[in-house]
Design a protein around this motif. Sequence first.
Motif, PDB file in Angstrom:
ATOM      1  N   SER A 144      -8.849 -11.626  36.080  1.00 16.82           N
ATOM      2  CA  SER A 144     -10.098 -10.942  35.741  1.00 16.82           C
ATOM      3  C   SER A 144     -10.993 -11.844  34.897  1.00 16.82           C
ATOM      4  O   SER A 144     -12.206 -11.940  35.128  1.00 16.82           O
ATOM      5  CB  SER A 144      -9.774  -9.651  34.991  1.00 16.82           C
ATOM      6  OG  SER A 144     -10.964  -9.043  34.560  1.00 16.82           O
ATOM      7  N   THR A 145     -10.397 -12.517  33.914  1.00 16.98           N
ATOM      8  CA  THR A 145     -11.190 -13.417  33.062  1.00 16.98           C
ATOM      9  C   THR A 145     -11.732 -14.588  33.880  1.00 16.98           C
ATOM     10  O   THR A 145     -12.908 -14.956  33.748  1.00 16.98           O
ATOM     11  CB  THR A 145     -10.342 -13.907  31.872  1.00 16.98           C
ATOM     12  OG1 THR A 145      -9.979 -12.765  31.087  1.00 16.98           O
ATOM     13  CG2 THR A 145     -11.106 -14.878  30.990  1.00 16.98           C
ATOM     14  N   GLY A 149     -10.762  -6.152  34.722  1.00 15.25           N
ATOM     15  CA  GLY A 149     -11.594  -5.834  35.879  1.00 15.25           C
ATOM     16  C   GLY A 149     -12.927  -6.518  35.884  1.00 15.25           C
ATOM     17  O   GLY A 149     -13.233  -7.307  36.766  1.00 15.25           O
ATOM     18  N   THR A 150     -13.732  -6.275  34.868  1.00 14.45           N
ATOM     19  CA  THR A 150     -15.109  -6.744  34.980  1.00 14.45           C
ATOM     20  C   THR A 150     -15.267  -8.225  34.677  1.00 14.45           C
ATOM     21  O   THR A 150     -16.212  -8.841  35.135  1.00 14.45           O
ATOM     22  CB  THR A 150     -16.028  -5.979  34.006  1.00 14.45           C
ATOM     23  OG1 THR A 150     -15.625  -6.330  32.682  1.00 14.45           O
ATOM     24  CG2 THR A 150     -15.907  -4.490  34.201  1.00 14.45           C
ATOM     25  N   GLY A 151     -14.383  -8.787  33.868  1.00 16.66           N
ATOM     26  CA  GLY A 151     -14.549 -10.186  33.470  1.00 16.66           C
ATOM     27  C   GLY A 151     -15.718 -10.392  32.521  1.00 16.66           C
ATOM     28  O   GLY A 151     -16.081 -11.523  32.205  1.00 16.66           O
ATOM     29  N   SER A 167     -12.467 -14.507  36.951  1.00  9.18           N
ATOM     30  CA  SER A 167     -13.552 -13.981  37.784  1.00  9.18           C
ATOM     31  C   SER A 167     -14.850 -13.878  36.991  1.00  9.18           C
ATOM     32  O   SER A 167     -15.939 -14.009  37.557  1.00  9.18           O
ATOM     33  CB  SER A 167     -13.183 -12.615  38.362  1.00  9.18           C
ATOM     34  OG  SER A 167     -12.206 -12.767  39.368  1.00  9.18           O
ATOM     35  N   ALA A 195     -12.165  -7.014  39.862  1.00  9.31           N
ATOM     36  CA  ALA A 195     -11.914  -8.430  39.526  1.00  9.31           C
ATOM     37  C   ALA A 195     -11.737  -9.263  40.790  1.00  9.31           C
ATOM     38  O   ALA A 195     -12.303 -10.351  40.919  1.00  9.31           O
ATOM     39  CB  ALA A 195     -10.678  -8.534  38.644  1.00  9.31           C
ATOM     40  N   HIS A 255     -15.091  -9.854  42.526  1.00 11.82           N
ATOM     41  CA  HIS A 255     -15.974 -10.848  41.887  1.00 11.82           C
ATOM     42  C   HIS A 255     -15.651 -12.235  42.435  1.00 11.82           C
ATOM     43  O   HIS A 255     -16.549 -13.055  42.639  1.00 11.82           O
ATOM     44  CB  HIS A 255     -15.798 -10.834  40.366  1.00 11.82           C
ATOM     45  CG  HIS A 255     -16.277  -9.568  39.733  1.00 11.82           C
ATOM     46  ND1 HIS A 255     -15.725  -9.050  38.591  1.00 11.82           N
ATOM     47  CD2 HIS A 255     -17.256  -8.709  40.093  1.00 11.82           C
ATOM     48  CE1 HIS A 255     -16.342  -7.919  38.283  1.00 11.82           C
ATOM     49  NE2 HIS A 255     -17.268  -7.689  39.179  1.00 11.82           N
ATOM     50  N   GLN A 299      -9.987  -1.242  38.718  1.00 13.99           N
ATOM     51  CA  GLN A 299     -10.474  -2.383  37.933  1.00 13.99           C
ATOM     52  C   GLN A 299      -9.983  -3.691  38.534  1.00 13.99           C
ATOM     53  O   GLN A 299     -10.726  -4.671  38.594  1.00 13.99           O
ATOM     54  CB  GLN A 299      -9.994  -2.231  36.485  1.00 13.99           C
ATOM     55  CG  GLN A 299     -10.657  -1.033  35.795  1.00 13.99           C
ATOM     56  CD  GLN A 299      -9.821  -0.422  34.686  1.00 13.99           C
ATOM     57  OE1 GLN A 299      -8.754  -0.932  34.341  1.00 13.99           O
ATOM     58  NE2 GLN A 299     -10.297   0.664  34.109  1.00 13.99           N
ATOM     59  N   ALA A 358      -8.165 -16.957  40.752  1.00 12.79           N
ATOM     60  CA  ALA A 358      -8.311 -15.537  40.415  1.00 12.79           C
ATOM     61  C   ALA A 358      -7.821 -14.661  41.565  1.00 12.79           C
ATOM     62  O   ALA A 358      -7.124 -13.654  41.344  1.00 12.79           O
ATOM     63  CB  ALA A 358      -9.765 -15.223  40.089  1.00 12.79           C
TER      64      ALA A 358
END
Length: 391
Positions: free
Chosen positions: A252-253, A146-148, A255, A200, A203, A196, A224
């Motif tokens: 996610s990564t 999710g957050t990256g 992002s 992502a 973002h 999550q 992404a």
Amino acid sequence: MDQFNFYMPTRILFGKGALSKLRKQRMPGKRALIVISSGKSTRSNGYLARVEEELASAGVETFVFDQILANPVVANVEAGAAAAREHQCDFVVGLGGGSSIDAAKSIATMATNEGKYWDYIFGGTGGGQKMKCDPLPLIAIPTTAGTGTEADPWTVISNEETQEKMAFGNDKTFPVIAIVDPDLMLTVPPQFTAYQGFDALFHSTEGYIATKANFMSDLFALRAIESVGRNLAAAYQDGSNEAAREQVAFGSTLSGVVMCVGSTTSEHALEHPMSAHHSDLPHGAGLIMISIAYYTHFIKHAPQLRERFIDMARAMGKLDASDPMDFITVLTDLQKTCGVYDLKMSDYGIRREELPAYVKDAKATMAGAFRMDHVALSDEDCLAIYEASYR
Ligand SMILES: [Zn+2]
């Protein structure tokens, strides 16, 4: 003409089974503080034991700090930094969701710097001081997609006294190693997979419509959006679907990388006051609540983004998209499929009367994000987006 400034110093080990390669990496120190959430899952799923075993195999002594809240607060950071100093740790491992890894970045910073965490925050009531010492090195091991944060320098922490939720980060707060192992995400419950995953997605959708968008950020953002947009429903419907989990983790990564070379826009600024004032509200859920009104506003008022919205609708799987509103259609469909279309602010205790104060908060704490918008959002526009989203 296009311009970008791309710096991404993190070694990313991606893929099924990546965690078992940790022991073979060159460690940044000999004593690690492992930062995990205050919940049970990192232990009960066996992830903590596996990380301890990997680090022990690499000759690292470990200490666990397990007090991070879902929306991490300054007190978590300062207690974690005190623990790192007490155990004389020379690096930090963030293991868990974005909150654990973000908190680990902030703990790594305060383990080596004097004073209070808020002294180093720029904007809002932050002290605006420059960090004097480099933070401890960080290894990031996400167990959610999710957050990256494993692939960017950013950490978001809430100030429990002022109810501000603010970002911090610089060239020194990138993880030195990120382990992105989709196997660690198979246990995330469907509802959180959705929250999550949408974080992502946003973002990158924000990154793709930001004024700072560039050749490099577009490259990562579109892939992404494709990876998350086309696979999140499958990951939501069957958490054990490894192929879907892998795609969402990759998105996610990516992002995270978008946020290194590009930027989010004011959608993130508008969400932060919601989850800062109501800490039960997951960040991704807050974004979902305002997203339809937010993007519809830009489709109506930023005709220069027309092709970009069509690109995003196609990336998400609507291959015949020809109108910017096709993006809203495909976004709505995905939210319905993932059971998050009807999320209500009121279910998290947000009252309609609070919304005008959120507009002020958003602009005070994340003014930079508003500068990434192609058309300036007035206070009235922000309030209208909140009001249209309120249920
Ligand atoms: Zn986010």
